[in-house]
Structures are given as C-alpha cells and as structure tokens.
Design an enzyme around this catalytic site. Structure first.
Site, PDB file in Angstrom:
ATOM      1  N   GLU A  53      16.552   2.093  -9.677  1.00  0.00           N
ATOM      2  CA  GLU A  53      17.857   2.399  -9.749  1.00  0.00           C
ATOM      3  C   GLU A  53      18.589   0.840  -9.643  1.00  0.00           C
ATOM      4  OE1 GLU A  53      16.682   5.920  -7.436  1.00  0.00           O
ATOM      5  OE2 GLU A  53      16.069   3.847  -7.727  1.00  0.00           O
ATOM      6  N   ALA A 159     -19.635   8.921 -16.059  1.00  0.00           N
ATOM      7  CA  ALA A 159     -20.177   8.840 -17.396  1.00  0.00           C
ATOM      8  C   ALA A 159     -21.282   9.687 -17.564  1.00  0.00           C
ATOM      9  CB  ALA A 159     -20.359   7.516 -18.045  1.00  0.00           C
ATOM     10  N   ASP A 203     -27.404  -0.207  -8.896  1.00  0.00           N
ATOM     11  CA  ASP A 203     -26.560  -0.973 -10.126  1.00  0.00           C
ATOM     12  C   ASP A 203     -26.133  -2.257  -9.752  1.00  0.00           C
ATOM     13  OD1 ASP A 203     -26.967   1.495 -11.311  1.00  0.00           O
ATOM     14  OD2 ASP A 203     -24.918   2.159 -10.974  1.00  0.00           O
ATOM     15  N   ARG A 210     -12.421  -7.093 -14.418  1.00  0.00           N
ATOM     16  CA  ARG A 210     -12.381  -8.092 -15.405  1.00  0.00           C
ATOM     17  C   ARG A 210     -12.204  -7.838 -16.945  1.00  0.00           C
ATOM     18  NH1 ARG A 210     -16.581  -5.841 -13.480  1.00  0.00           N
ATOM     19  NH2 ARG A 210     -18.474  -5.205 -14.414  1.00  0.00           N
ATOM     20  N   GLY A 277     -22.404   7.390  -6.411  1.00  0.00           N
ATOM     21  CA  GLY A 277     -23.423   8.036  -7.399  1.00  0.00           C
ATOM     22  C   GLY A 277     -23.190   9.532  -7.387  1.00  0.00           C
TER      23      GLY A 277
END
Length: 333
Positions: A53, A159, A203, A210, A277
């Site tokens: 505002e 994924a 991993d 990035r 995981g």
C-alpha cells in the site's frame, strides 16, 4: 468479471513479484485507481521494507497526489493495522484520506483478521470485499500455514521417468533442461530446500539457483552426518547456509518430522522444497505433512526398473508441458 475483480487480479500479478523475497511476510500487491485510470501501483518487495500500500502511494505522481482523496485503493490482502518493522498501513490510508479500499481476503492471523477493515469502516472508509477470495488465499497459503499451523509450508518436488521411477540407485538424469530451469526458479521462491542424507551421498547435489536469477535458499539435510568425513560434498560449500538436522536431534535415530518442522518454524523458515530422495518424500507423504506436490513427468526417459516414485494422492491443480516433460501441480486439500 467486474471492474473491481480485474483490478484485484492485477494486484495478484504485482504480489507475485515479491515471492521469494518477503518471507516471513506474505506477498502483497496494491493498486490505486482514480476513475478508470491507474495512478499508482506497488508490491511488498522485501521483508522489513515498505508494504504494498505504501509503495503504491509513493508511486503516485506529484501532479496526481490531490486525486488520492477521490481514489480507490485495491489490495490483495487486508491492510495491516499493527506496528512492526514498519508503521500500520491503515494509518497512512487515513492520513491520505483515501475514501475506498477494496481487498481480496482477510489476514489469516487471528490477531489481525478483519480488525483493519473494521477500523477503516469506523473511520468512514468504504470497504469493498472480499474479491476473488479463493485466488487471494492461494497466493498467501504458505503464510497462512506458517501462522496458523506454526510450521513451514511443505512442497514436495520430484522428477519421475515415463514408467514412474525416480532413479536406479545412482545419479540419474530424468528432467529436461527447461524443467531444470523451472526447478531453480522454484528454489529461488522458497526459504529452504530439504533432502535426505542418502540423496546427498548418492547425487552430491549443490542445490542452488544457478540457472535462475534469485537467492540461494538454505539447505537442510535430513539425517545424521559427520561433516568432517564428507569434505567433498558440494552441499557443504559456502554457496548457501546448510543445516544438518541430525546435529539438532542427536539422540534420535529417526528424526520426528513434526519436531523437525517445529524447529524450522522457530528459525523463521516459512516454506521448504522437499527434493528427495524416495524415503524422505514417502515419510512426508505418510505423515500427511505436505501441502503441495510438483511432479515432473518425463515422456522420453524410460528406466524399466529402479526406485519407484511415490504416489501422490491429492487434487490436481494444473498441468502443463515443457518440451518433453509434463509438469503436474497437486494440492493435498
């Protein structure tokens, strides 16, 4: 759609610009309209900075300042009436003699909800709303969970291959480069990323933004780990703060997720992105401690065997394609 609703939806557009920068505050957008002309607009840019505002009022040209007394202030969330790092927005609204305020939804904080609106009404301000309330509440849902449930808003992200596997037990690439960039955008919009210890060891992820302009969120490792024995892990670098949950709960072989979330709440972390995981994702799902799931489904990568992806039983909010990947967004409720 009414004219009021169109202006409120523009407030939502403005508010989204602040996502990832205003935590633990909610993202808010504001618009000032005189007749059918927008004379001011703004959004909450950073925690501790001016609210939407005030930004909107400051954006009004000097030649239009006299029009504030004949204008409508549109805002995506009820204006605040308490003094924190900044003065109450209601004070400034009354000082500028803005006659009408239209809002999307009330502040979910029980100490605030509706009080600003009553204050403005009692001062003679015309108050319109709620407008597009469901969309307004969705926009501030992480803030609402943080305030009411006293825990971070939990987003699950993973994924999976075309045949519903997460991987093969070693580092496996599934999502395409466009989806990778999207994930980095999601990271920039959250306070922290959480992964299990096994994911870190297999991993060796960096877990930064990035591929997107934005801040690097804090990184949280779920499990017990001696940093001195894993000096080669990229997650332990100086790119962002890294918290090892096991060091906070040394007596617990299995870290209690409710206690973990309570600890993160105490550190002011409003939202977390759980990136794996499989065991970590399944633990959050089994405990019912998740709010949203973002699933990247490959249409080209088939693994045939490996680590099965968890099953999400929630409401599909939307889905869209990014080249060879299908992005599905689920809500638990």
């Amino acid at each position: 759609m009414t004219q009021h609703e169109l202006y409120i939806r523009h407030c939502f557009f403005l508010a989204r610009k602040g996502i990832g920068h205003v935590s633990p505050n909610p993202p808010v957008g504001a618009l000032i309209v005189h007749g059918k002309r927008i004379i001011g607009q703004g959004y909450h840019r950073a925690a501790g900075g001016s609210h939407a505002e005030i930004e909107a009022i400051h954006s009004v040209a000097t030649s239009d300042r006299n029009l504030l007394r004949e204008s409508t202030l549109y805002v995506s969330l009820e204006p605040c009436n308490h003094r924190g790092k900044t003065p109450p927005c209601t004070d400034r609204i009354l000082k500028e003699q803005i006659p009408t305020v239209a809002y999307a939804c009330q502040d979910p904080n029980p100490y605030m909800a509706g009080r600003s609106l009553e204050l403005l009404k009692n001062a003679g301000v015309r108050v319109i709303g709620p407008l597009c309330e469901a969309e307004g509440r969705t926009l501030i849902r992480p803030f609402e969970v943080f305030v009411l449930e006293k825990r971070p808003y939990v987003v699950l992200k993973f994924a999976q291959s075309a045949d519903f596997f997460l991987g093969t037990g070693k580092r496996t690439k599934i999502s395409n480069p466009y989806s990778d960039m999207l994930v980095h955008k999601w990271r920039s919009q959250t306070d922290a990323i959480l992964v299990g210890k096994n994911t870190v060891l297999v991993d060796n992820p960096l877990l930064t933004t990035r591929s997107w302009i934005g801040k690097n969120p804090a990184r949280i490792i779920l499990g017990h780990m001696d940093k001195s024995k894993h000096t080669d892990l990229r997650i332990l670098g100086n790119d962002a703060e890294t918290l090892i949950a096991g060091l906070e709960f040394p007596g617990e072989k299995t870290i209690s997720l409710p206690r973990l979330l309570s600890w993160l709440y105490g550190k002011g972390i409003q939202s977390i992105l759980v990136e794996g995981g499989a065991n970590t994702l399944s633990a959050f799902i089994s405990a019912g401690l998740w709010d949203e799931a973002r699933v990247i489904q490959s249409r080209q990568i088939w693994l045939e065997n490996g680590i099965k992806a968890p099953q999400i039983r929630g409401r599909l909010v939307r889905s869209y394609t990014l080249a060879s990947d299908l992005i599905c967004i689920y809500s638990k409720n």
